[in-house]
Design an enzyme around this catalytic site. Structure first.
Site, mmCIF file in Angstrom:
data_model
loop_
_atom_site.group_PDB
_atom_site.id
_atom_site.type_symbol
_atom_site.label_atom_id
_atom_site.label_comp_id
_atom_site.label_asym_id
_atom_site.label_seq_id
_atom_site.Cartn_x
_atom_site.Cartn_y
_atom_site.Cartn_z
ATOM 1 N N HIS A 1 -3.838 0.549 -3.077
ATOM 2 C CA HIS A 1 -3.970 -0.605 -2.199
ATOM 3 C C HIS A 1 -2.960 -1.674 -2.605
ATOM 4 O O HIS A 1 -2.551 -1.753 -3.766
ATOM 5 C CB HIS A 1 -5.385 -1.168 -2.273
ATOM 6 C CG HIS A 1 -6.433 -0.231 -1.751
ATOM 7 N ND1 HIS A 1 -7.399 -0.642 -0.864
ATOM 8 C CD2 HIS A 1 -6.676 1.085 -1.982
ATOM 9 C CE1 HIS A 1 -8.192 0.380 -0.566
ATOM 10 N NE2 HIS A 1 -7.764 1.440 -1.240
ATOM 11 N N GLU B 1 -3.178 -4.888 -3.055
ATOM 12 C CA GLU B 1 -3.613 -5.818 -4.102
ATOM 13 C C GLU B 1 -3.641 -5.119 -5.466
ATOM 14 O O GLU B 1 -3.325 -5.733 -6.495
ATOM 15 C CB GLU B 1 -4.995 -6.386 -3.766
ATOM 16 C CG GLU B 1 -4.996 -7.306 -2.547
ATOM 17 C CD GLU B 1 -5.214 -6.570 -1.224
ATOM 18 O OE1 GLU B 1 -5.582 -7.222 -0.241
ATOM 19 O OE2 GLU B 1 -4.990 -5.324 -1.177
ATOM 20 N N CYS C 1 -10.616 -3.906 -2.743
ATOM 21 C CA CYS C 1 -9.715 -4.821 -3.448
ATOM 22 C C CYS C 1 -10.427 -6.087 -3.913
ATOM 23 O O CYS C 1 -10.115 -6.625 -4.981
ATOM 24 C CB CYS C 1 -8.535 -5.168 -2.552
ATOM 25 S SG CYS C 1 -7.448 -3.754 -2.266
ATOM 26 N N CYS D 1 -9.715 -5.614 1.638
ATOM 27 C CA CYS D 1 -10.890 -4.771 1.866
ATOM 28 C C CYS D 1 -11.875 -4.970 0.712
ATOM 29 O O CYS D 1 -11.555 -5.581 -0.308
ATOM 30 C CB CYS D 1 -10.476 -3.306 1.971
ATOM 31 S SG CYS D 1 -9.867 -2.606 0.425
ATOM 32 N N ASN E 1 0.836 -1.192 0.000
ATOM 33 C CA ASN E 1 0.000 0.000 0.000
ATOM 34 C C ASN E 1 0.877 1.250 0.000
ATOM 35 O O ASN E 1 1.950 1.299 0.597
ATOM 36 C CB ASN E 1 -0.988 0.010 1.171
ATOM 37 C CG ASN E 1 -0.322 -0.036 2.538
ATOM 38 O OD1 ASN E 1 0.704 -0.696 2.723
ATOM 39 N ND2 ASN E 1 -0.914 0.653 3.507
ATOM 40 N N VAL E 2 0.413 2.259 -0.740
ATOM 41 C CA VAL E 2 1.144 3.515 -0.888
ATOM 42 C C VAL E 2 0.176 4.666 -0.646
ATOM 43 O O VAL E 2 -0.894 4.728 -1.271
ATOM 44 C CB VAL E 2 1.764 3.648 -2.299
ATOM 45 C CG1 VAL E 2 2.603 4.920 -2.407
ATOM 46 C CG2 VAL E 2 2.601 2.424 -2.646
ATOM 47 N N GLU E 3 0.543 5.561 0.255
ATOM 48 C CA GLU E 3 -0.290 6.727 0.582
ATOM 49 C C GLU E 3 0.491 8.006 0.321
ATOM 50 O O GLU E 3 1.730 8.020 0.409
ATOM 51 C CB GLU E 3 -0.739 6.651 2.046
ATOM 52 C CG GLU E 3 -1.582 5.409 2.333
ATOM 53 C CD GLU E 3 -1.703 5.077 3.811
ATOM 54 O OE1 GLU E 3 -2.382 4.084 4.138
ATOM 55 O OE2 GLU E 3 -1.104 5.800 4.637
#
Length: 321
Positions: A86, A88, A116, A113, A73-75
């Site tokens: 996300h 996935e 995904c 989630c 995951n990358v924010e």
């Protein structure tokens, strides 16, 4: 051993070739490739960039080719949460960038989630993809995606059964419009010629070519608005990503995020360097009902404010595949 696995995974980037995976199985004493996936999840988590949530998610998938793909995951601080990638989504996009034809199974650190579970429906045979949630503990087992989303809405509800799905070849027929381009340069970032923000080697032309190729490969059967995005780093290396639509719309992954996946999967921005983008190009349809230009500008303003962006329009020469 876990530290060594992390080091080896990082050195190989976000893709482990089938031969290397077999060697890792022998070294770690695991009997099968699906079993190996679970052992790699902790290392994958450490590659995540959860700069807002501080909740790292790692996903490791086995392709039909035998290659293993890492997803995290990358924010992005300063941007709305829906710009996040996300784990996935990262995994599937990573597989797409490397020409993978299908995914057999995925081990992930936390239960997928709903976002995904829906995104994965874009794959052929999605219901049979096997998912292992490592946080469930030692007794956890692989379960089919259909057990996570038993009554899915997806491509069969909107597309002909023979329409190409995500990870399958797409040939969107587009024709760029001559002279119809728009550029915006930040301070110090000029266009024209063979340089862009001081980077030579015809980077602007390569950005256009790569973004156009990504648009041709985009999975956009619902809006019929394929798009591609490409970024260049300070060394003149170019990374491109294709738009990936979901039948449920919101779980779609934009071409900007897809290009970030390509950048990270190639080793870009490691060791806390951030996103060193100096230039970018977007290729999308003229008058597109789904446009990514505003998103691209907002994203670059927050992540790489000095990056120079050019937008190229095209007219579809046929219905996109």
């Amino acid at each position: 051993m876990e530290e060594e696995t992390l080091r080896e995974t990082a050195e190989m980037g976000f893709v482990i070739e089938a031969e290397a995976a077999a060697a890792m199985m022998t070294e770690l004493g695991v009997a099968s490739a699906p079993e190996l996936l679970a052992t790699l999840v902790p290392a994958a988590q450490r590659l995540a960039r959860p700069t807002i949530s501080n909740f790292p998610v790692g996903a490791v998938g086995l392709g039909t080719s035998g290659r293993i793909y890492i997803g995290v995951n990358v924010e992005f601080p300063g941007l709305p949460l829906h710009h996040s990638i996300h784990a996935e989504q990262f995994l599937i996009t990573n597989a797409a960038v490397h020409g993978e034809a299908g995914i057999r199974c995925i081990a992930v650190s936390s239960a997928p989630c709903g976002h995904c579970r829906q995104f994965l429906q874009e794959l052929r045979g999605a219901a049979e993809i096997q998912i292992l949630v490592t946080s469930d503990g030692p007794g956890s087992a692989f379960r089919s995606l259909s057990s996570f989303l038993p009554r899915p809405f997806g491509p069969p509800d909107l597309l002909h059964k023979d329409h190409p799905l995500l990870l399958e070849p797409h040939y969107n027929k587009i024709a760029l419009l001559d002279g119809d381009e728009e550029a915006e340069a930040a301070a110090g970032g000029g266009g024209g010629g063979g340089t862009c923000n001081g980077i030579g080697g015809g980077v602007e032309a390569r950005l256009r070519v790569e973004a156009e190729g990504a648009a041709r490969a985009a999975h956009a059967p619902y809006s019929k608005c394929p798009a591609g995005f490409a970024v260049a780093d300070g060394r003149g290396r170019v990374y491109a990503g294709s738009y990936e639509e979901s039948a449920a719309y919101n779980p779609s992954l934009g071409p900007v995020q897809a290009a970030v996946v390509a950048y990270m999967a190639a080793g870009g921005g490691g060791a806390g360097k951030g996103f060193e983008f100096v230039a970018a190009a977007l290729v999308e349809a003229e008058g597109a009902v789904v446009s990514h230009e505003a998103t691209a500008r907002i994203f670059l303003a927050a992540v790489a404010p000095r990056a120079h962006l050019k937008v190229y329009r095209f007219r579809s020469s046929a219905d996109p595949a």
